[in-house]
Design a protein around this motif. Structure first.
Motif, PDB file in Angstrom:
ATOM      1  N   GLN A 106       0.847  -1.211   0.000  1.00 50.34           N
ATOM      2  CA  GLN A 106       0.000   0.000   0.000  1.00 50.34           C
ATOM      3  C   GLN A 106       0.880   1.258   0.000  1.00 50.34           C
ATOM      4  O   GLN A 106       0.586   2.243  -0.675  1.00 50.34           O
ATOM      5  N   GLU A 107       1.977   1.190   0.740  1.00 48.84           N
ATOM      6  CA  GLU A 107       2.863   2.361   0.803  1.00 48.84           C
ATOM      7  C   GLU A 107       3.568   2.582  -0.543  1.00 48.84           C
ATOM      8  O   GLU A 107       3.756   3.725  -0.978  1.00 48.84           O
ATOM      9  N   ALA A 159       1.079   4.133  -2.856  1.00 47.25           N
ATOM     10  CA  ALA A 159       0.884   5.554  -2.505  1.00 47.25           C
ATOM     11  C   ALA A 159       2.066   6.386  -3.018  1.00 47.25           C
ATOM     12  O   ALA A 159       1.875   7.491  -3.554  1.00 47.25           O
ATOM     13  N   SER A 160       3.279   5.846  -2.902  1.00 47.46           N
ATOM     14  CA  SER A 160       4.456   6.600  -3.384  1.00 47.46           C
ATOM     15  C   SER A 160       4.419   6.749  -4.901  1.00 47.46           C
ATOM     16  O   SER A 160       4.683   7.835  -5.435  1.00 47.46           O
ATOM     17  N   GLU A 211       1.807   9.177  -5.801  1.00 48.75           N
ATOM     18  CA  GLU A 211       2.256  10.553  -5.571  1.00 48.75           C
ATOM     19  C   GLU A 211       3.109  11.024  -6.751  1.00 48.75           C
ATOM     20  O   GLU A 211       2.948  12.145  -7.238  1.00 48.75           O
ATOM     21  N   PRO A 265      -1.951  10.377  -4.985  1.00 51.79           N
ATOM     22  CA  PRO A 265      -1.523   9.559  -3.837  1.00 51.79           C
ATOM     23  C   PRO A 265      -2.612   8.604  -3.353  1.00 51.79           C
ATOM     24  O   PRO A 265      -2.328   7.686  -2.608  1.00 51.79           O
ATOM     25  N   ASP A 266      -3.866   8.817  -3.814  1.00 51.80           N
ATOM     26  CA  ASP A 266      -4.951   7.917  -3.391  1.00 51.80           C
ATOM     27  C   ASP A 266      -5.197   6.785  -4.380  1.00 51.80           C
ATOM     28  O   ASP A 266      -6.189   6.052  -4.273  1.00 51.80           O
ATOM     29  N   TYR A 279      -5.197   3.264  -6.310  1.00 48.17           N
ATOM     30  CA  TYR A 279      -5.222   1.883  -5.818  1.00 48.17           C
ATOM     31  C   TYR A 279      -4.465   1.025  -6.828  1.00 48.17           C
ATOM     32  O   TYR A 279      -4.552   1.248  -8.033  1.00 48.17           O
TER      33      TYR A 279
END
Ligand code: PLP
Length: 387
Positions: free
Chosen positions: A68-69, A72-73, A76, A81-82, A84
């Protein structure tokens, strides 16, 4: 299989004897591939966590968090950043997932791609039973927007734009595609398998490159591969959807796994957690600055290659490169003959209809380019002497 156990050293020797003619991404002579040699740190990470299977998500909640991180990176980097998504086996699976998700959501069966689309899109269309409308590219080798609009019909559900074509690193006019997709209510998938780890840095450096990512409202998904310019070991592709809702029809519920009930939005069921960990490791080990320095250096070597090509009459870049991919062609001699002679000299060359492709990755240094130029001059003299 051997009947009895062999000593480890013998097993290794046997393997090495078979692999001795294989090339390595570490060597500069593999001048054409899009993959990179993973550094020692990421190799250590990969082997340390080799047993992790993120397919059984509840058994490895830590890996799920790292994935998930990572998403998100990458989100970004691509202005969302949201987003999926998942770390998958490569660009092929990533492209497949986008088309699969959208076919299921729309119930339609036609997609539109530029003629420069990677063959994985045709493979995916074949599996998914899709009709592919292939659109010509214009003089800049970008998808023709007028032809694209004309090709849209009632069965069309998705347009694919490429940000960093396989053959030359060209970026389609994604802003125009975004407008079309909003107008006709189509999904827009961007294949930035290679360009995803290059273009954002080039834009930040001030290169004149148009938007290609989630900053454009019509873009619904992006392929971005860590195992290409992300400096990660194979397998590591990336698929990012604008939101999770887009994957709802490809979410498979599995109840029997050791970790308990889980849901998957990938094609592959057992999935390498080591790949996810390697990507998280590289993103944090290199950081934005590290990737930026790598891209800057690759572009520096690209410009050195261009200046060297300038000194040779018989060959030239097929067009001004957009990113760190250069197509070399010859108006005087047959490029196939040149490429084959270079292969005979030990160079691993990707050959397209009218050009050979050189991909400026970290292992392709100025020294490698000098050796390449030296050898190509020899090849050209030999061809000249034969005439
Ligand atoms: C633009 C593009 N998309 C997708 C792919 C497929 O990626 P993979 O080989 O990781 O499946 C490639 C591979 O070169 C590519 O260049």
């Amino acid at each position: 299989m051997n009947r009895t156990s062999l000593p480890k050293t013998e097993v290794l020797e046997l393997i090495q004897s078979v692999l001795k003619h294989d090339k390595s991404y570490k060597k500069g002579n593999v001048i054409s591939t899009m993959c990179t040699y993973p550094n020692t740190f990421v190799q250590e990470l990969f082997s340390k966590f080799i047993d992790r299977n993120i397919g059984d998500a509840n058994l490895f909640p830590g890996v799920v968090q790292l994935e998930q991180e990572v998403i998100a990176s990458l989100g970004e980097l691509l202005h969302n950043p949201d987003a999926y998504g998942n770390i998958v086996t490569g660009g092929t699976e990533a492209n497949f997932l986008a088309l699969w998700a959208y076919r299921e959501l729309s119930g339609k069966h036609t997609i539109i791609v530029p003629e420069t689309a990677h063959f994985s899109l045709y493979k995916s269309a074949n599996i998914l039973n899709l009709k592919v409308k292939t659109i010509h590219v214009d003089k800049n080798r970008q998808i023709d927007i007028a032809e694209t609009e004309k090709a849209i019909d009632d069965d069309t559900f998705c347009i694919v734009g490429i940000a960093g074509t396989t053959e030359l690193g060209v970026i389609d006019p994604i802003a125009e595609l975004s407008k079309l997709c909003l107008k006709y209510k189509l999904y827009l998938h961007i294949d930035a398998a290679f360009g995803g780890f290059v273009i954002p840095f080039m834009k930040d450096m001030g290169h004149d490159i148009s938007d290609f990512d989630f900053a454009l409202p019509g873009v619904t998904s992006i392929t971005i591969d860590p195992h290409k310019m992300g400096m990660c070991p194979i397998p590591a592709g990336g698929i990012l959807f604008r939101n999770k809702e887009l994957t709802k029809k490809i979410e498979w519920s599995v109840s029997y796994l050791s970790g308990g009930h889980t849901a998957q939005t990938t094609f592959v069921s057992s999935r390498s957690g080591a790949s996810v960990i390697a990507v998280w490791g590289m993103l944090n080990y290199l950081g934005y600055e590290g990737y930026n320095d790598i891209i800057k250096q690759c572009l520096h070597v690209r410009d050195y290659l261009l200046s060297e090509l300038d000194t040779i009459d018989e060959i030239s870049p097929i067009e001004k490169p957009t990113i760190n991919i250069v197509g070399v062609t010859s108006t005087k001699y047959n490029i196939v003959e040149i490429a084959e002679a270079m292969r005979d000299k030990g160079w691993a060359i990707s050959l397209f209809t009218k050009h050979m492709r050189i991909v400026l990755r970290p292992s392709v240094t100025k020294k490698v380019i000098s050796a390449f130029i030296h050898d190509i001059k020899e090849v050209l003299s030999c061809i000249q002497a034969k005439i």
